[in-house]
Design an enzyme around this catalytic site. Structure first.
Site, mmCIF file in Angstrom:
data_model
loop_
_atom_site.group_PDB
_atom_site.id
_atom_site.type_symbol
_atom_site.label_atom_id
_atom_site.label_comp_id
_atom_site.label_asym_id
_atom_site.label_seq_id
_atom_site.Cartn_x
_atom_site.Cartn_y
_atom_site.Cartn_z
ATOM 1 N N ALA A 29 0.864 -1.177 0.000
ATOM 2 C CA ALA A 29 0.000 0.000 0.000
ATOM 3 C C ALA A 29 0.900 1.227 0.000
ATOM 4 C CB ALA A 29 -0.861 -0.013 1.245
ATOM 5 N N GLY B 54 0.499 -5.128 0.628
ATOM 6 C CA GLY B 54 -0.674 -5.090 -0.259
ATOM 7 C C GLY B 54 -0.362 -5.622 -1.641
ATOM 8 N N GLU C 234 -0.759 -9.215 -1.336
ATOM 9 C CA GLU C 234 -2.200 -9.466 -1.140
ATOM 10 C C GLU C 234 -2.952 -9.365 -2.479
ATOM 11 O OE1 GLU C 234 -3.379 -8.042 3.245
ATOM 12 O OE2 GLU C 234 -2.256 -6.527 2.113
ATOM 13 N N GLU D 107 4.177 -5.884 7.043
ATOM 14 C CA GLU D 107 3.400 -4.849 7.734
ATOM 15 C C GLU D 107 3.766 -4.761 9.219
ATOM 16 O OE1 GLU D 107 0.820 -5.863 4.169
ATOM 17 O OE2 GLU D 107 2.286 -6.854 5.451
HETATM 18 N N1 T1G Z 1 4.670 3.385 0.124
HETATM 19 C C1 T1G Z 1 5.181 4.598 -0.203
HETATM 20 N N2 T1G Z 1 6.503 4.820 -0.515
HETATM 21 C C2 T1G Z 1 7.302 3.760 -0.501
HETATM 22 C C3 T1G Z 1 6.844 2.451 -0.165
HETATM 23 C C4 T1G Z 1 5.452 2.289 0.149
HETATM 24 N N3 T1G Z 1 4.936 1.082 0.452
HETATM 25 N N4 T1G Z 1 7.905 1.603 -0.234
HETATM 26 C C5 T1G Z 1 8.971 2.348 -0.604
HETATM 27 N N5 T1G Z 1 8.619 3.628 -0.760
HETATM 28 C C6 T1G Z 1 9.499 4.734 -1.186
HETATM 29 C C7 T1G Z 1 10.595 5.048 -0.163
HETATM 30 O O1 T1G Z 1 10.150 5.961 0.795
HETATM 31 C C8 T1G Z 1 11.681 5.642 -1.054
HETATM 32 O O2 T1G Z 1 11.333 6.973 -1.313
HETATM 33 C C9 T1G Z 1 11.546 4.856 -2.347
HETATM 34 O O3 T1G Z 1 10.213 4.294 -2.323
HETATM 35 C C10 T1G Z 1 12.534 3.729 -2.461
HETATM 36 O O4 T1G Z 1 12.452 2.932 -1.297
HETATM 37 C C11 T1G Z 1 -2.900 -3.069 3.020
HETATM 38 C C12 T1G Z 1 -1.240 -1.885 4.937
HETATM 39 C C13 T1G Z 1 10.329 -2.033 -1.524
HETATM 40 C C14 T1G Z 1 12.092 -3.309 -0.363
HETATM 41 O O5 T1G Z 1 6.329 -2.398 4.069
HETATM 42 O O6 T1G Z 1 10.526 -2.415 2.182
HETATM 43 O O7 T1G Z 1 0.783 -2.872 2.247
HETATM 44 O O8 T1G Z 1 13.216 8.064 -0.191
HETATM 45 O O9 T1G Z 1 14.762 3.507 -0.459
HETATM 46 O O10 T1G Z 1 16.033 -0.009 -0.451
HETATM 47 O O11 T1G Z 1 -1.769 -4.867 3.920
HETATM 48 O O12 T1G Z 1 11.178 0.217 0.116
HETATM 49 O O13 T1G Z 1 13.307 7.645 -2.647
HETATM 50 O O14 T1G Z 1 11.699 9.344 -1.686
HETATM 51 O O15 T1G Z 1 13.397 1.642 0.616
HETATM 52 O O16 T1G Z 1 15.335 -0.546 -2.831
HETATM 53 C C15 T1G Z 1 3.831 -2.874 3.119
HETATM 54 C C16 T1G Z 1 8.065 -1.083 2.207
HETATM 55 C C17 T1G Z 1 3.143 -1.543 3.162
HETATM 56 C C18 T1G Z 1 7.397 -2.381 1.954
HETATM 57 C C19 T1G Z 1 12.657 -1.253 -1.708
HETATM 58 N N6 T1G Z 1 5.030 -2.752 2.304
HETATM 59 N N7 T1G Z 1 9.157 -0.829 1.296
HETATM 60 O O17 T1G Z 1 13.777 -1.029 -0.926
HETATM 61 O O18 T1G Z 1 14.339 1.372 -1.704
HETATM 62 S S1 T1G Z 1 1.758 -1.604 4.237
HETATM 63 C C20 T1G Z 1 6.208 -2.513 2.877
HETATM 64 C C21 T1G Z 1 10.330 -1.511 1.392
HETATM 65 C C22 T1G Z 1 0.595 -2.520 3.369
HETATM 66 C C23 T1G Z 1 -1.563 -3.666 3.264
HETATM 67 C C24 T1G Z 1 -0.633 -2.894 4.127
HETATM 68 C C25 T1G Z 1 11.422 -1.064 0.479
HETATM 69 C C26 T1G Z 1 11.574 -1.935 -0.788
HETATM 70 P P1 T1G Z 1 12.437 8.056 -1.466
HETATM 71 P P2 T1G Z 1 13.792 2.373 -0.595
HETATM 72 P P3 T1G Z 1 14.983 -0.069 -1.492
#
Ligand code: T1G
Ligand code: NAD
Length: 698
Positions: free
Chosen positions: A68, A108, A111, A131
């Site tokens: 998400a 998400g 999912e 999450e």
């Molecule tokens: N939403 C918004 N921005 C995101 C994002 C996300 N989910 N994931 C990464 N970014 C932005 C981050 O801030 C950065 O921005 C850029 O992307 C690169 O990220 C309903 C509620 C995917 C493994 O927890 O683990 O889904 O600093 O520097 O090292 O059930 O990002 O460049 O401006 O980390 O290559 C669940 C979170 C969400 C995954 C890539 N998903 N992301 O790693 O790059 S909750 C996560 C990561 C959800 C649902 C629920 C990592 C990555 P900027 P980065 P990276």
């Protein structure tokens, strides 16, 4: 080039014969922003309306949907279709829906893939429901669908760790149906082929929600859940989200799908609206912001670090060397004599052999990358040299004078000093622009934090290189300025000063430590001192019973290393027990110094330990030693065990209320005095203006 139809600003459709590809393109990580959800929903509807016989959901860029859009959680995004509607459109589609995955299918994103009828992925893809690391749980059916595919034990492990699993593990576990070698193009054609086969062979439209066999194995098995809870209790102490994830999986095992979904929805909202997830989501972006140094251009040329030198193979030097060997960078480690070198390399080998995640082959390979020497001349061809000798300014200055003469032009010269003046060290060289601080934390091969200390003459290239190489060796890097103790230790000193004071007023080491332990720290200040060793920098011949630490050392107490410190340690279990003799020694010393003994409440202890840190953090921002408030939080979460579910000292202070803290600080300044109670003007100003420390940029 296939003809493409735009559905939303980030989703388009392309056709390959009768197969429609619904393609997401929302850089950087294809997060499920509102226009992605709307585009997926409209795209699937349009594809079926236009007679597609199968649909492939696939993404452009470096990854499949990584979750998400966390930045939308705070609200303010335009109204759009919800994720559940998108998922229902996929699951209930009249034609086969294939998810084609590369990069990371997370949260998400996974999912969404779980609502396809089939999943194909490239070999390098990763899968996870992380999450829990945001203080949340999968809120779009993941808690009910994942266990139906991989079984309850694996779902418990994946959802309470947030671990990303490989394609091989996903295929083996039943999470995906096919793995294809190759790149995005290979993935696309494999997905289209699978879609074609599904149509041609009339493969069933498998809805994960209908699968029961894997969850049935755990139905009513309370022991399984009880044992699992026990197995993670220590690791997840203080966190709410892991338990909530477990409750959802219990619901998946014991309730019909839609009932389980209700449990998931209710628990998700409880977490989403709570302070822990707010703190952990704040922290997610804080860690990413710390990478950015405002005045350093993205394209600043980096020093190409192909070979590293480490001077000193003591507590820190050995661990520092391991970080580079772990990523395949050869290291030359130099000690002052063979005996010290052998001892240092022996510790490195033992650490590798003891580590569960390092195979014997890897031990050999990494030890093979570490070359020992007693001659600093062997640093001549190093691209970077990190000094980790005794914390003595004269010694460090003479070392840097030598390194200046030995190292090649352009080599990066770094000191691992915990508190000394980097500018003073740099000034003895002819190349202060090449000198910087790289402050690792003990044990250096384990602790994630790297506090890079920018000297007034450190070049942009040197600054940028320390951030890049730090990330490469798996560290969380924060750039700070020069002052005694930099950011972390400087704030720690303030906490330590009040901890010592409260001992003199009648609080016991155990009482003070338990206040921080209950707050969420792994341990309190006195357990930490026992771990590090009470005799660091203590010289018997110079000891004069002038501090509690001196008295303990004079009484033969060295900390954990000899089983007696502020606590007594069980030789077998290393369990710590409060020691009446210590409490008596402290009381006698305090009374001897004229300190009145009194009851000190836990609340007062918490305030007197943490408010001086907050105050000092504000002073650090005033002096521009830290770039932004959130950097201070990244330092404390990664270097000093501040519980991430409280965000860090700056975020926490904002959540307590700066006005409240200012009031208390002024009160303690009156009643106790001391420089660390002198109120920071910035803190006072933010309290008056309703500003925040966490978002303050200096
Ligand atoms: N939403 C918004 N921005 C995101 C994002 C996300 N989910 N994931 C990464 N970014 C932005 C981050 O801030 C950065 O921005 C850029 O992307 C690169 O990220 C309903 C509620 C995917 C493994 O927890 O683990 O889904 O600093 O520097 O090292 O059930 O990002 O460049 O401006 O980390 O290559 C669940 C979170 C969400 C995954 C890539 N998903 N992301 O790693 O790059 S909750 C996560 C990561 C959800 C649902 C629920 C990592 C990555 P900027 P980065 P990276
Ligand atoms: P240590 O005493 O364990 O190791 C220092 C090593 O340097 C010893 O093995 C010694 O033989 C070697 N040495 C001394 N002079 C030398 C010389 N001229 N040439 C080559 N080797 C020499 O100390 P440590 O704890 O590893 O600390 C090293 C540095 O790291 C200090 O500046 C310290 O402040 C800093 N630091 C320590 C910690 C910690 O928790 N121990 C954490 C962060 C930073």
């Amino acid at each position: 080039m296939a003809e493409s139809t735009t559905v939303s600003e980030s989703v388009r459709i392309e056709r390959e014969g009768d197969v429609a590809l619904v393609i997401v393109d929302n850089p950087p990580v294809n997060a499920l922003s509102w226009h992605v959800r709307q585009g997926l929903f409209d795209g699937i509807a349009r594809a079926t309306d236009e007679g597609a016989t199968a649909i492939v959901v696939i993404c452009d860029g470096r990854t499949f949907i990584a979750g998400a859009d966390i930045s939308e959680f705070g609200g303010g995004a335009p109204q759009a279709v919800g994720l559940q509607e998108v998922q229902a459109a996929m699951e209930d589609a009249p034609v086969p829906v294939i998810a084609a995955i590369h990069g990371t299918a997370l949260g998400g994103g996974l999912e969404v893939a779980l609502c396809a009828h089939y999943r194909v992925a490239v070999a390098s893809a990763k899968f996870g429901l992380p999450e829990v690391n945001l203080g949340l749980l999968p809120g779009a059916g993941g808690t009910q669908r994942l266990p139906r595919l991989v079984g309850v034990p694996k779902a418990l492990e994946m959802m309470t760790t947030g671990r990303h699993i490989s394609s091989a593990e996903a295929l083996d576990g039943g999470l995906i149906d096919e793995v294809v070698d190759g790149d995005a193009a290979a993935l696309r054609s494999a997905a289209v082929a699978l879609a074609g086969r599904a149509v041609a062979e009339g493969l069933p439209l498998l809805r994960v929600r209908d699968r029961d066999e894997k969850v049935a194995e755990a139905r009513g098995d309370d022991q399984l859940f009880a044992d699992f809870r026990k197995s993670i209790a220590r690791r997840t102490r203080g966190f709410l989200a892991p338990e909530y994830n477990i409750q959802c999986i219990e619901a998946a095992a014991n309730l019909p799908f839609d009932e389980g979904l209700k449990v998931e929805g209710k628990l998700f909202m409880e977490l989403m609206t709570g302070p822990q997830s707010a703190a952990q989501r704040y922290y997610f972006f804080a860690e990413r912001a710390a990478n950015k140094i405002p005045d350093i251009a993205k394209d600043t040329p980096l020093i190409d670090v192909q070979k590293v030198g480490v001077l000193g193979a003591g507590t820190m030097g050995g661990g520092i060397a391991m970080n580079f060997a772990n990523v395949g960078i050869p290291v030359t480690i130099v000690e002052r004599d063979q005996e010290a070198l052998d001892r240092g390399l022996g510790v490195v080998r033992k650490n590798y052999e003891r580590s569960r995640s390092t195979t014997p082959e890897q031990v050999q390979e990494r030890m093979g990358l570490i070359t020992g020497s007693t001659d600093k001349a062997d640093f001549a061809d190093c691209d970077m040299v990190i000094e980790a000798v005794f914390e003595d300014m004269d010694l460090k200055r003479s070392i840097f004078r030598e390194l200046d003469g030995i190292c090649k032009p352009g080599a990066l010269l770094a000191s691992n000093t915990s508190a000394l003046d980097i500018n003073e060290i740099a000034a003895v060289t002819s190349r202060p622009e090449s000198v910087i601080g790289m402050h690792f934390f003990s044990p250096a091969n384990v602790m994630k934090l790297l506090e890079n200390v920018r000297g007034e003459k450190s070049s942009d290239s040197v600054v940028a290189t320390t951030m890049a190489i730090g990330k490469k060796i798996g560290k969380v890097c924060v750039m700070v300025g020069v002052c005694p103790g930099f950011v972390g230790n400087r704030m720690l000193f303030m906490r330590g000063a009040e901890a010592e004071r409260m001992l003199l007023e009648g609080a016991t080491p155990a009482q003070i430590d338990s206040v921080l332990y209950e707050f969420g720290f792994p341990m309190g200040p006195f357990s930490m001192m026992d771990l590090a060793g009470l005799d660091i920098g203590w010289k018997e011949e110079e000891s004069s019973s002038s501090t509690i630490r001196e008295i303990l050392c004079e009484n033969g107490r060295r900390g954990q290393k000899n089983g007696r410190g502020y606590y007594t340690y069980d030789p077998a279990s290393r369990a710590a027990t409060p020691d009446r003799e210590v409490e008596q020694l402290i009381q006698d010393f305090a009374v001897g110094k004229g300190h009145e003994q009194r009851e000190v409440s836990d609340q007062e202890i918490l305030e007197r330990l943490l408010y001086p840190m907050v105050n000092e953090g504000a002073k650090i921002l005033e002096e521009k030693i830290a770039i932004r408030g959130s950097d201070i939080d990244v330092v404390w979460v990664n270097g000093y065990g501040w519980p991430v579910y409280r965000g860090g000292p700056m975020h926490w202070a904002d959540s307590v209320g700066l006005a409240e803290i200012v009031d208390k600080i002024e009160g303690y300044r009156e009643s106790l005095g001391g420089a660390h109670w002198e109120l920071s003007p910035l803190l006072e100003q933010l309290a008056e203006s309703g500003g925040q420390l966490q978002t303050h940029t200096s």
